[in-house]
Design a protein around this motif. Structure first.
Motif, PDB file in Angstrom:
ATOM      1  N   ILE A   1      -9.966  -1.090   6.308  1.00  0.00           N
ATOM      2  CA  ILE A   1      -8.531  -1.210   6.445  1.00  0.00           C
ATOM      3  C   ILE A   1      -8.135  -1.139   8.090  1.00  0.00           C
TER       4      ILE A   1
ATOM      5  N   VAL B   1      -5.697  -3.878  -0.969  1.00  0.00           N
ATOM      6  CA  VAL B   1      -6.331  -2.800  -0.188  1.00  0.00           C
ATOM      7  C   VAL B   1      -6.585  -1.606  -1.165  1.00  0.00           C
TER       8      VAL B   1
ATOM      9  N   ASP C   1       0.846  -1.352  -0.038  1.00  0.00           N
ATOM     10  CA  ASP C   1       0.048   0.032   0.013  1.00  0.00           C
ATOM     11  C   ASP C   1       0.951   1.200   0.005  1.00  0.00           C
TER      12      ASP C   1
ATOM     13  N   TYR D   1       0.780  -5.925   3.229  1.00  0.00           N
ATOM     14  CA  TYR D   1      -0.410  -6.671   3.851  1.00  0.00           C
ATOM     15  C   TYR D   1      -0.307  -8.151   2.983  1.00  0.00           C
TER      16      TYR D   1
ATOM     17  N   LEU E   1     -10.384  -3.133   3.088  1.00  0.00           N
ATOM     18  CA  LEU E   1      -9.503  -4.395   2.856  1.00  0.00           C
ATOM     19  C   LEU E   1      -9.997  -5.323   1.968  1.00  0.00           C
TER      20      LEU E   1
ATOM     21  N   PRO F   1      -7.099   2.203  -0.608  1.00  0.00           N
ATOM     22  CA  PRO F   1      -7.096   3.165   0.453  1.00  0.00           C
ATOM     23  C   PRO F   1      -8.312   4.196   0.342  1.00  0.00           C
TER      24      PRO F   1
END
Length: 297
Positions: free
Chosen positions: A172, A145, A94, A101, A152, A147
Motif C-alpha cells: 500500500i 486495496v 479505503d 485510490y 495495493l 488493508p
C-alpha cells in the motif's frame, strides 16, 4: 436489528455525464447529479454521507478531476481539481485508512489522496512522456486495496483486443528510499488478459474479482481468482460472459451477489459464482462505474 436501504450508485458517461442510484432490482432510479465530465469511477462513504467519483475529462488535455456530493445530491464539491490527475478511472474508498485510490490511465499512475482531496500521492508510475503514453500496456485503470494484507492491486489494460492486459500487486505504501517508477515490491499476478478494467474484493473469502473488455471467449467477462494461493495465482475462473464492453463491478458478499455495468447501458445482477445472471436495467446510456452501499433508514 433493521437492515438499511441497499442502493446501487451508477455513473453514466453519456447524456452530459450523470450519477444516479437505483434499488438492487433496478427500480426507483434517482439522478443525483448531472454535468459530470465523462465520469468513470464511483465510491461511497456511508458513514460520512458522501459519494465520490472521478471525471476523466478530455484525455488529451490532462484535465481529470475528482468530485464529492452528499448522498442526497447536496453540497457538490471538487476535491481534486482539474489537472490534479490526468485521466482518473476506477475509484476505491479505503474505509480503514480513510483514503481514496484511483488508476490514472494516460497519467500512467496509481494515486491516492485524503478524503478532502489533500495529500495527493503517486504510488506507482509506469511511464513518462508522450511516447510511453501511447503504450496502452502502461495504462493503469482498475484499483483496489487490501488493508489487512497491506496490498495495493491495480490493472493495466493494454491495447484493445491485444491480450496484453495485466493485474499487479504491491505494498500500500511506497517502500522507503524507492520512487513510484522504481518500486522493487511489484508482483505481476496475471498477464495475457484480454483488457482488465475494474477490480473488487470479497475479503472474507480472499477472492479477487474483475471485469475484462475485449473479444470473447475470454473478453467481455467477469472473472475471479484466489488472492492468497500458495501455488501462485493460477488460472482465472470466468463467471459471467457476453457483456457489451464490461466496465463497472460491485460486490455484495453478504448476500452473495455481484452487479456489473457495460458501455451498452446495461446493469446486470448475478450470484458470486456467475449463476442466476439477469439484466436489471437496459439501455441507460454509456455506463461506467458502479458501487453498492447500505444506507441508514
Amino acid at each position: 436489528m433493521t437492515r438499511g436501504q441497499e442502493r446501487l450508485f451508477v455513473l453514466e458517461a453519456s447524456s452530459g455525464g450523470r450519477l444516479f442510484s437505483v434499488n438492487p432490482d433496478g427500480s426507483d432510479k434517482k439522478v443525483i447529479v448531472s454535468g459530470c465530465r465523462i465520469p468513470d469511477g464511483v465510491a461511497v462513504d456511508v458513514a460520512a454521507g458522501h459519494v465520490y467519483w472521478t471525471n476523466m475529462g478530455v484525455p488529451a488535455e490532462n484535465d481529470g478531476s475528482i468530485e464529492r456530493v452528499d448522498l442526497d445530491g447536496g453540497d457538490r464539491t471538487t476535491i481534486v481539481p482539474s489537472g490534479g490527475t490526468h485521466t482518473p478511472k476506477q475509484l476505491h474508498f479505503d474505509a480503514v485508512g480513510r483514503k481514496l485510490y484511483w488508476g490514472d490511465r494516460e497519467g500512467m499512475r496509481v494515486m491516492r489522496c485524503d478524503l478532502d482531496g489533500s495529500n495527493v500521492e503517486i504510488l506507482v508510475q509506469t511511464g513518462q512522456g508522450a511516447d510511453d503514453q501511447r503504450d496502452e500496456t502502461k495504462w493503469c485503470v482498475g484499483v483496489a486495496v487490501d488493508p489487512a494484507a497491506g496490498h495495493l492491486y491495480w490493472s493495466q489494460k493494454g491495447p484493445s483486443d491485444a491480450g496484453l492486459g495485466r493485474i499487479l500487486r504491491a505494498g500500500i505504501d511506497l517502500p522507503a528510499g524507492q520512487s513510484p517508477a522504481e518500486r522493487g515490491d511489484i508482483e505481476v499476478l496475471f498477464d495475457g488478459l484480454p483488457e482488465p478494467i475494474d477490480l473488487e474484493f470479497d475479503l472474507a473469502e480472499r477472492t479477487l474479482y474483475w471485469t475484462d473488455r475485449g473479444d470473447p471467449p475470454r473478453g467481455n467477462t467477469v472473472s475471479r481468482a484466489p488472492m492468497d494461493s500458495p501455488d501462485g495465482p493460477g488460472t482465472p475462473e470466468i463467471l459471467v460472459t457476453h457483456l457489451m464492453e464490461g466496465i463497472g463491478l460491485a460486490l455484495d458478499p453478504d448476500d452473495g451477489h455481484m452487479y456489473v455495468t457495460d458501455l451498452a447501458g446495461n446493469i446486470y445482477a448475478a450470484d458470486l459464482d456467475g449463476s442466476n445472471q439477469k439484466e436489471i436495467l437496459l439501455l441507460q446510456g454509456n455506463l461506467t462505474g458502479i458501487a453498492r452501499a447500505v444506507l441508514p433508514v
